[in-house]
Design a protein around this motif. Structure first.
Motif, mmCIF file in Angstrom:
data_model
loop_
_atom_site.group_PDB
_atom_site.id
_atom_site.type_symbol
_atom_site.label_atom_id
_atom_site.label_comp_id
_atom_site.label_asym_id
_atom_site.label_seq_id
_atom_site.Cartn_x
_atom_site.Cartn_y
_atom_site.Cartn_z
ATOM 1 N N ASP A 66 0.853 -1.191 0.000
ATOM 2 C CA ASP A 66 0.000 0.000 0.000
ATOM 3 C C ASP A 66 0.892 1.245 0.000
ATOM 4 O O ASP A 66 1.636 1.471 0.958
ATOM 5 N N PRO A 67 0.836 2.063 -1.060
ATOM 6 C CA PRO A 67 1.734 3.226 -1.124
ATOM 7 C C PRO A 67 1.430 4.307 -0.093
ATOM 8 O O PRO A 67 2.308 5.076 0.273
ATOM 9 N N ALA A 71 2.490 -0.293 4.235
ATOM 10 C CA ALA A 71 2.333 -1.663 4.735
ATOM 11 C C ALA A 71 1.978 -2.618 3.589
ATOM 12 O O ALA A 71 1.364 -2.231 2.605
ATOM 13 N N ASN A 72 2.346 -3.865 3.735
ATOM 14 C CA ASN A 72 2.011 -4.904 2.766
ATOM 15 C C ASN A 72 0.675 -5.534 3.151
ATOM 16 O O ASN A 72 0.637 -6.565 3.819
ATOM 17 N N VAL A 73 -0.426 -4.899 2.721
ATOM 18 C CA VAL A 73 -1.756 -5.310 3.175
ATOM 19 C C VAL A 73 -2.812 -5.395 2.074
ATOM 20 O O VAL A 73 -3.955 -5.753 2.352
ATOM 21 N N CYS A 104 -5.294 4.094 -8.529
ATOM 22 C CA CYS A 104 -6.094 4.448 -7.360
ATOM 23 C C CYS A 104 -7.194 5.408 -7.793
ATOM 24 O O CYS A 104 -6.922 6.418 -8.448
ATOM 25 N N LEU A 105 -8.433 5.120 -7.418
ATOM 26 C CA LEU A 105 -9.555 5.974 -7.813
ATOM 27 C C LEU A 105 -9.537 7.320 -7.090
ATOM 28 O O LEU A 105 -9.855 8.346 -7.679
ATOM 29 N N GLU A 106 -9.166 7.332 -5.829
ATOM 30 C CA GLU A 106 -9.179 8.571 -5.043
ATOM 31 C C GLU A 106 -7.937 9.424 -5.237
ATOM 32 O O GLU A 106 -8.002 10.647 -5.154
ATOM 33 N N GLU A 109 -2.366 9.752 -8.475
ATOM 34 C CA GLU A 109 -0.907 9.702 -8.440
ATOM 35 C C GLU A 109 -0.394 8.415 -7.789
ATOM 36 O O GLU A 109 0.786 8.073 -7.910
ATOM 37 N N GLN A 110 -1.274 7.708 -7.062
ATOM 38 C CA GLN A 110 -0.913 6.423 -6.470
ATOM 39 C C GLN A 110 -1.289 5.315 -7.457
ATOM 40 O O GLN A 110 -2.363 5.325 -8.041
ATOM 41 N N ARG A 111 -0.382 4.393 -7.624
ATOM 42 C CA ARG A 111 -0.651 3.292 -8.548
ATOM 43 C C ARG A 111 0.080 2.049 -8.041
ATOM 44 O O ARG A 111 1.219 2.141 -7.579
ATOM 45 N N LEU A 112 -0.582 0.934 -8.137
ATOM 46 C CA LEU A 112 0.037 -0.332 -7.779
ATOM 47 C C LEU A 112 0.516 -1.035 -9.038
ATOM 48 O O LEU A 112 -0.148 -0.987 -10.073
ATOM 49 N N ARG A 113 1.643 -1.684 -8.933
ATOM 50 C CA ARG A 113 2.155 -2.481 -10.052
ATOM 51 C C ARG A 113 1.233 -3.684 -10.265
ATOM 52 O O ARG A 113 0.715 -4.254 -9.303
ATOM 53 N N THR A 114 1.018 -4.055 -11.509
ATOM 54 C CA THR A 114 0.225 -5.241 -11.828
ATOM 55 C C THR A 114 1.043 -6.177 -12.715
ATOM 56 O O THR A 114 2.006 -5.749 -13.354
ATOM 57 N N TRP A 115 0.658 -7.425 -12.725
ATOM 58 C CA TRP A 115 1.291 -8.439 -13.550
ATOM 59 C C TRP A 115 0.201 -9.209 -14.292
ATOM 60 O O TRP A 115 -0.902 -9.377 -13.777
#
Length: 129
Positions: A66-67, A71-73, A104-106, A109-115
């Motif tokens: 979670d950026p 935490a890794n959650v 991230c919808l809210e 600027e936050q984005r999670l890596r995807t595979w």
């Protein structure tokens, strides 16, 4: 374990993609329906989200980190749908990330890596580009 591609059906939206090498990370029995499980892949914790009732893609692989909280959650988050977008909500600050691309919808600027992820018979595979 030896897998023959001709004997193992591919059940996800990522069948064959040029330049993608697939790596087995767990089995279908390790997955939890409509929830996340976390695996170690390519130096990162990856949350696998399994949606067996989905009409198109049934398996998503998204960064577990979670950026906002650090935490890794993410794999513990709630899976849902907002404006026809499949999302997972961070369990800490409740921001929503699109499963398809990690946005991230809210907080755009936050984005999670995807595979890319797929089921090949009873084997879960994640793609490395």
């Amino acid at each position: 374990m030896s897998l023959s591609p001709s004997l193992q059906p591919i059940e996800s939206g990522f069948a064959e993609q040029p330049g993608v090498q697939w790596q087995a990370v767990c089995s279908r029995q390790d997955l939890v329906s409509h929830s996340g499980v976390v695996v170690w892949h390519d130096g990162a914790q990856v949350a696998l989200i399994y949606l067996p009732d989905a009409t198109q893609q049934t398996l998503y692989a998204i960064d577990n980190h979670d950026p906002q909280s650090g935490a890794n959650v993410i794999g513990r988050g709630l899976v849902g749908c907002i404006k026809d977008e499949l999302v997972i909500a961070s369990p800490l600050y409740k921001q929503h990330f699109r499963l398809a691309d990690g946005t991230c919808l809210e907080y755009p600027e936050q984005r999670l890596r995807t595979w890319p992820a797929r089921l090949r018979g009873d084997v879960v595979e994640i793609g490395v580009r």
